[in-house]
Design an enzyme around this catalytic site. Structure first.
Site, PDB file in Angstrom:
ATOM      1  N   HIS B 252       0.841  -1.351  -0.078  1.00 41.87           N
ATOM      2  CA  HIS B 252       0.032  -0.082   0.249  1.00 41.87           C
ATOM      3  C   HIS B 252       0.859   1.552   0.096  1.00 41.87           C
ATOM      4  O   HIS B 252       0.477   2.201  -0.664  1.00 41.87           O
ATOM      5  CB  HIS B 252      -0.930  -0.215   1.123  1.00 41.87           C
ATOM      6  CG  HIS B 252      -1.885   1.021   1.333  1.00 41.87           C
ATOM      7  ND1 HIS B 252      -3.075   1.021   0.858  1.00 41.87           N
ATOM      8  CD2 HIS B 252      -1.797   2.509   1.625  1.00 41.87           C
ATOM      9  CE1 HIS B 252      -3.789   2.132   1.242  1.00 41.87           C
ATOM     10  NE2 HIS B 252      -2.794   2.956   1.436  1.00 41.87           N
ATOM     11  N   HIS B 319     -10.767   1.698  -1.611  1.00 40.65           N
ATOM     12  CA  HIS B 319     -10.808   1.160  -0.443  1.00 40.65           C
ATOM     13  C   HIS B 319     -11.595  -0.187  -0.400  1.00 40.65           C
ATOM     14  O   HIS B 319     -13.113  -0.452  -0.201  1.00 40.65           O
ATOM     15  CB  HIS B 319     -11.559   1.949   0.556  1.00 40.65           C
ATOM     16  CG  HIS B 319     -11.155   2.257   1.706  1.00 40.65           C
ATOM     17  ND1 HIS B 319     -11.794   2.575   3.125  1.00 40.65           N
ATOM     18  CD2 HIS B 319      -9.738   2.122   2.195  1.00 40.65           C
ATOM     19  CE1 HIS B 319     -10.971   2.682   3.969  1.00 40.65           C
ATOM     20  NE2 HIS B 319      -9.772   2.387   3.711  1.00 40.65           N
TER      21      HIS B 319
END
Lengths: 290, 992
Positions: B252, B319
């Protein structure tokens, strides 16, 4: 927002006309303050933006302004029901100075969440209820009755769409009977509810200010012209003085010609209809405070 | 636990261990007055029915508050009367049962939903604030909703349906009956100690086990690098150090796959990338070197010139995994997070627009086909939309552009892209924390929320993810973020800080670690205000509690900043300082729990080379017999949820706030789909921003290279169709992919990167920012691995000099001619027309050399106002585009396919091929000649193929399949029917 704390002046206000000061209130979650202030400025007002904490600390500010605008948004998140937290704070701590300002000819405009707040304060519809005790123990001013509510939309969800409004009162300084305003609604709790007696009372006192109508002016109307199931197609109401107006739709979102969805078809009016309430109110204030 | 401790820390009542007299908990029930309309009940009824509960006669809802503090029954009575219950609509009962409505009669079941401890509960917190404000000294609040369900169904079934439809086990308890009592949990004590993790003696498998046990998501090679580092240093790492490394080295944060070395082999040969992204996507930007690009790929978001004085910036985030587990909270914090990216761009940008693109399983998927452990696509969709709605609307940011895609492969792993656009003064674009600056955190409090979010996002989902990873889920509190926004912009304009960034994945560890990368920082996590007691040092350090920012503030400016925050009830505190020693030192009070070299933290990640391969996908190009009519085909296409109206979603978003909406998602008297959004972000200025997107995973099933090129083209032509100047458009690359440790999957992303590079160079359109989310896979209980299709979203942002010269897609005036600009080819591969027949094909649309010239020429004719309506044929081809233009208006269209230019002559291809770089234009009759001359001069292919008709019908004629010379009618459908089909494509709404 960069200019939030600053005061903007517009050249249009000529030297002769009085300076009209409008206070645009901001609470945590308010989000239409800039465009609401801008609409007043376009009509010549001197606009001051203020956080509710600052106003609560210094309610006297209200003695030096001519109008108070409570813009749209989600004050304090609206998690307890729209307008509840700010409405409660104002009802307990700012009612008197606001009432005094209005007594002198000043105005109050509540748009969307601002309308919800005004309803929670009782300033709208503004029925006096002398028997009701003050909220804070020890303070006993006359508290207006909370007689109407803005409940969840009939479809139980947030809805953003353009609507057509028609002014149906002679009483309100923001409106002239017959004014037609296209502008958007954007809310989840805008269905006006009250009991029949209250409705009759508002009606008799000419306090029903704006109705949702069909684009051709027809009334009464079904969903989606009436976007929330409001009783009697009511979009906005005024108080007994006509100087306090609350409405769910957002006239400040139709203040430039290109905002009007008819613009690309070439059918938008030159002078944006959303400015009408601001224009009318400023005319009233200039006359009153000349 | 939260509720109790929350009021504890915020009421400032100190004194650990002070005698705590047990105070009573008061119950307050509030319901609607009998006979009132109950929209929440109606909605609950629809949702319960959808969750499979049959025979519901009616549903009503009441709420319960539990209050504790220095208060008596009179106070509770007053709390209800003045604040919590509406005098017009509601009735209440204190310390006793509310009289239940009689309802329709017959058997009734009650079920109550309440937030779990530790999960943000804005309603309870608001109640505490409001009551304190009128002098009621309440310390702890809990709230609950009780649903009265009139049904003959068994309690067990009602409860099961309620768990699916009304509450979510991850964040809420769903219990039978009404709840009469509630015990606020006791706060636990905070543990303060330094904990080391022996690692120096571990080898191979043991390292992997350790990584797994601690939830670090680090590979063996990475664990070895850490072990070797500590062998060199000569001590064992602390837990905080390992956690910090894991956060910083996560996919990430570090994009280690895309920024890594790749050896690629496909039909074009073999090639090696030392840094895939740098040599493809960034490379194009560097090559193009546009002076109007102010900041690219270095900050939270890319920044381009808006009007010389201000720039605009944009960022898109995913997300996906949080949204799979808790759609509402996952999507809400998704949008909340990307808004903070914009707040943390430069010295702070002001958000002016949001975008959202979602990919879900088919909304009509039978429940039994949904794999165990994942939710039905409709439920995810509803939750995600509600999450984005409640966060975006409360922030006062218009959500103006988006897309919705459906495919079976998204069922266990939905894709949620949230974008945000901001505006920022040129002088604030750069930032730099200096030694001596204070590390100041402000905004929300820190809780156990989202621990391991950064590492969680980098692993595959499975049927147990819901329970194991619930810590990774959080509920947003948009009003706190709105307060942060208000403060941030004021502080920026007062020049109170030298740098600011958001707390995103990795929390403080990433924010402080990044800001202090070149200087070093020394912080004390015990200074952080907590939502509740009992957090470990590492938990505070990596918590992903929402709505927090970190700023670098010179000490002498701190008092001004603090005062500003106090005035607007924003929490701010000094966490530590930036040092200059290039070390990351974390303390808990006096105990040092982390002491890392910034160099190792940021550059110690071992580089590995991955292998990538690619072979083209798809199936044989089907052949079809020519047919006489295609009315049914067009209606079927308009009825596909992917093409059909998204009105149910769009109208829940405020797309008008900030008063800048020029072109909205729906347009025309009859509200058809717009191509792109136009927003004027500065009050009083006619300058605008255009936002559009391009996405089509179906082409990627054939060749991700073609998909990437087509996606850039689609984003560009959408923007051009509303009036953007193609020379002033920038794009963002957003990848959602499967597990790229598989060479075949990595190969598809290499192809897509190459497509991005070539499209950018072709159009002269730079990439300014990007995002990649890998490992989007779901493992079913049967062990089957479902990987999402390669899902590249291209987001485009352009600047428009004058918003009054924009254009919408709805037809304007009968009699005006319709032109089809660009060439149509035999390119039905990956098309919706094939998909309807469950085929993929092989001929994916290509982007050709002439594309930039077409874009430029069309943009000019729009700017010169020759064009009255413009629309791009994309999903469903010319047929769908023509239908949309017609039914958005109250006019009709007549179209002759024989006049459409291209390399194919067959009716079905002309109708439904999804060839790129094409436009359908309604041109002002009086300007038609000038229009044609302009296009000819530019050498652009076009055909005058139809006209706007007064009769509201779409008629499309083409070549006679029997070989006759006369025009042959293929489609003739009244626009009202087209419109109704399109509007009813996506059934989601319960209608009042």
């Amino acid at each position: 927002m960069a200019a939030r704390a600053k005061t903007r002046k517009r050249k249009r206000a000529t030297k002769k006309s009085p300076t009209i000061r409008i206070l645009v209130l901001r609470a945590p979650g308010t989000n239409c303050d800039q465009e609401t202030g801008y609409a007043f400025e376009r009509e010549g007002a001197t606009v001051e933006h203020m956080h509710v904490n600052a106003l609560l600390a210094q309610p006297k500010v209200l003695t030096r302004v001519h109008g108070l605008a409570i813009p749209g948004g989600f004050s304090y998140g609206d998690d307890l029901g729209a307008g509840t937290v700010l409405g409660t704070a104002m009802r307990t701590r700012l009612l008197e100075p606001i009432q005094r300002m209005v007594d002198k000819g000043g105005i109050v405009l509540g748009i969307c969440n601002g309308f919800q707040v005004l309803v929670k304060t009782g300033l709208l519809p503004g029925f006096s209820a002398p028997d009701e005790p003050g909220i804070l123990p020890g303070i006993a001013h006359e508290t207006p009755e909370r007689a109407v509510a803005l409940a969840s939309n009939i479809q139980n969800r947030y809805e953003d769409r353009w609507v057509t409004l028609k002014a149906v009162t002679d009483k309100c300084v923001f409106l002239r009977r017959g004014d037609v305003i296209h502008c958007p609604v954007a809310h989840a709790e805008g269905r006006l509810v009250c009991d029949d007696e209250v409705l009759d009372r508002m009606s008799a006192a000419d306090q029903i200010a704006l109705r949702y109508v069909a684009p051709d002016g027809e009334s009464p109307v079904p969903f989606p012209y009436n976007p929330n199931g409001s009783v009697d197609d009511i979009a906005g109401i005024t108080d007994p003085t006509g100087r306090i107006l609350g409405l769910m739709p957002h006239p400040e979102r139709n203040q430039f010609p290109w905002q009007d969805p008819r613009f690309h078809r070439g059918d938008a009016p030159r002078s944006p209809e959303g400015l009408l309430p601001f224009k009318n109110a400023m005319r009233h204030l200039r006359k009153t405070f000349a | 636990m939260t509720t109790a401790a929350k009021s504890e820390s915020s009421s400032g009542r100190g004194g650990k261990g002070a005698a705590r007299p047990t105070r009573p908990v008061y119950r307050l029930e509030i319901g609607l007055k009998p006979g009132s309309l109950d929209p929440a009940g109606l909605e609950a009824r629809t949702n319960l029915a959808e969750a499979g509960l049959a025979g519901i006669r009616e549903v009503q809802v009441f709420k319960t508050f539990f209050l504790r503090g220095r208060l008596g029954p009179d106070d509770v009575e007053r709390a209800a009367r003045e604040v919590l219950a509406d005098p017009v609509q509601e009735v209440f009962a204190v310390r006793q049962d509310l009289e239940l409505p009689s309802g329709p009669g017959g058997p009734m079941r009650m079920v109550t939903v309440l937030r779990k401890s530790g999960v943000t509960n804005p309603e309870a917190e608001s109640a505490r604030i409001a009551l304190t404000g009128i002098g009621i000294d309440v310390r702890d609040v809990q709230s609950a909703r009780t649903y009265l369900v009139w049904t003959k169904a068994r309690e067990k079934d009602v409860l099961a349906a309620a768990r699916r439809a009304l509450g979510n086990d991850v964040i809420e308890d769903v219990v039978p009956g009404r709840v009469r009592s509630f015990t606020f949990p006791k706060p636990t004590k905070r543990r303060i100690r330094r904990r080391t993790v022996p690692i120096r003696r571990l080898e191979g498998k043991a390292l992997v086990t350790l990584s797994f046990q601690m939830g670090l998501s680090l590979t063996k090679v990475e664990m070895e690098a850490i072990r070797d580092e500590y062998r060199d240093i000569g001590r064992e790492p602390t837990d905080v150090e390992l956690e910090t490394l894991a956060q910083t080295w996560s996919e990430h944060c570090k994009h280690k796959t895309l920024a890594g070395a790749v050896e690629m082999s496909d039909e074009r040969g073999e090639r090696r990338f030392e840094n895939l992204l740098k040599e493809t996507v960034f490379h194009a930007t560097t090559e193009l070197d546009k002076s109007w690009c102010w900041s690219v790929f270095e900050d939270n978001a890319g920044v381009i010139d808006f009007d010389g004085e201000d720039g605009v910036c944009m960022k898109v985030e995913t997300h996906n995994h949080p949204s799979a587990i808790e759609p509402y909270g996952g999507a809400g914090t998704g949008i909340g997070g990307v808004i903070r990216d914009i707040l943390g761009t430069g010295k702070g940008a002001r958000p002016v627009a949001n975008t959202d693109v979602f990919c879900f399983g088919p909304p009509d998927m039978p429940m039994e086909d949904v794999p165990k452990g994942s939710m039905h696509p409709r439920r995810i969709l509803r939750g995600v939309v509600a999450g984005v709605r409640d966060y975006g609307n409360r922030m006062g940011i218009p959500t103006v552009n988006g897309a919705l895609m459906f495919d079976e492969r998204y069922v266990g792993n939905p894709v949620v892209y949230c974008g945000c656009v901001g505006i920022i003064p040129r002088k604030d674009v750069s930032k730099k924390a200096r030694p001596g600056d204070l590390v100041v955190a402000f905004g929300g409090k820190t809780g156990r929320d989202g621990i391991h979010g950064a590492t969680f996002s980098s692993v595959e989902l499975h049927s147990e993810s819901e329970t194991v990873s619930s810590g990774a889920v959080q509920i947003g509190d948009p009003i706190t973020e709105k307060k942060v926004l208000d403060i941030l912009i004021q502080a920026r304009d007062k020049r109170l800080f030298t740098a600011v960034t958001d707390c995103g994945a990795g929390g403080f560890s990433s924010a402080v670690g990044e800001m202090g990368e070149h200087v070093g920082a020394n912080v004390d996590v015990s200074k952080a205000p907590l939502k509740y007691e009992g957090l470990d040092a590492f938990e505070i350090w990596i918590s992903e509690a929402q709505e927090r920012m970190v700023a670098a503030i010179p000490p002498k400016k701190w008092p001004v900043f603090k005062e500003l925050c106090d005035a607007e009830d924003v929490e701010a505190f000094v966490l530590g300082e930036f040092t200059g020693d290039k070390r990351l030192t974390v303390r808990h009070g006096k105990t040092v729990v982390c002491d890392l070299d910034m160099g190792f933290l940021h550059d110690g990640l071992p580089r590995i080379t991955r292998e990538a391969t690619f072979t083209a996908g798809g199936d044989a190009e089907p052949t079809w017999k020519p047919r006489k009519r295609y009315d049914k085909d067009l209606l079927e296409l308009l009825g596909m949820p992917q093409i059909g109206s998204k009105e149910w979603v769009i109208r829940q978003y405020d797309h008008e706030v900030q008063a800048g909406a020029v072109v909205r998602p729906l347009t025309g008297t009859e509200q058809g789909p717009a191509d792109a959004a136009v927003v004027a972000p500065k009050l009083g200025s006619n300058r605008g921003i255009v936002l559009s997107n391009g996405i089509n995973p179906a082409y990627g099933d054939i060749d991700p290279y073609a998909m990437a090129m087509a996606a850039v083209d689609e984003a560009m032509r959408n923007a051009v169709a509303v009036g953007a100047d193609p020379a002033r458009i920038a794009v963002l690359d957003n990848f959602t992919w499967g597990n790229c440790n598989r060479p075949s999957t990595l190969g598809t992303i290499v192809r897509a990167c190459e497509g991005c590079r070539d499209a950018a160079l072709l159009f002269g359109t730079p990439f300014i920012s990007g995002k990649d989310s890998l490992n989007n896979e779901f493992r079913t209980d049967e062990g089957e691995l479902i990987s999402v299709p390669p899902t590249l979203l291209i987001s485009a942002i352009g600047v428009i000099a004058d918003v009054r010269k924009t254009c919408t897609s709805d037809l304007k005036t009968p009699g005006n001619p319709i032109y089809v600009v660009g060439l149509t080819h035999d390119e039905l591969g990956g098309s919706h027309w094939y998909r309807r027949k469950r085929r993929v094909g092989r001929n994916a649309p290509q982007v050709r050399e002439d594309a930039p010239a077409v874009m430029k020429a069309v943009a000019q004719t729009i700017r010169k106002r020759y064009v009255r309506a413009a629309h791009d044929p994309s999903e469903g081809g010319i047929a769908v585009a023509a239908a949309e233009m017609a039914f958005a208006s109250d006019h009709g269209m007549h179209l002759d396919l024989r006049r459409v230019k291209g390399t194919t002559r067959e009716n079905h291809r002309l109708l439904f091929s999804e060839s790129t770089t094409r436009f359908l234009l309604e041109v002002d009759k009086a300007k038609a000649k000038t229009f044609e001359a302009g296009l000819k001069k530019a050498g652009v292919a076009f055909g005058k193929a139809g006209r706007v008709t007064k009769e509201p019908t779409l008629t499309i004629v083409g070549r006679d399949p029997a070989g006759g010379r006369a025009a042959h009618e293929l489609i003739r459908i009244p626009t009202v029917k087209l419109r109704e089909t399109w509007r009813n494509a996506l059934h989601l709404g319960e209608e009042a």
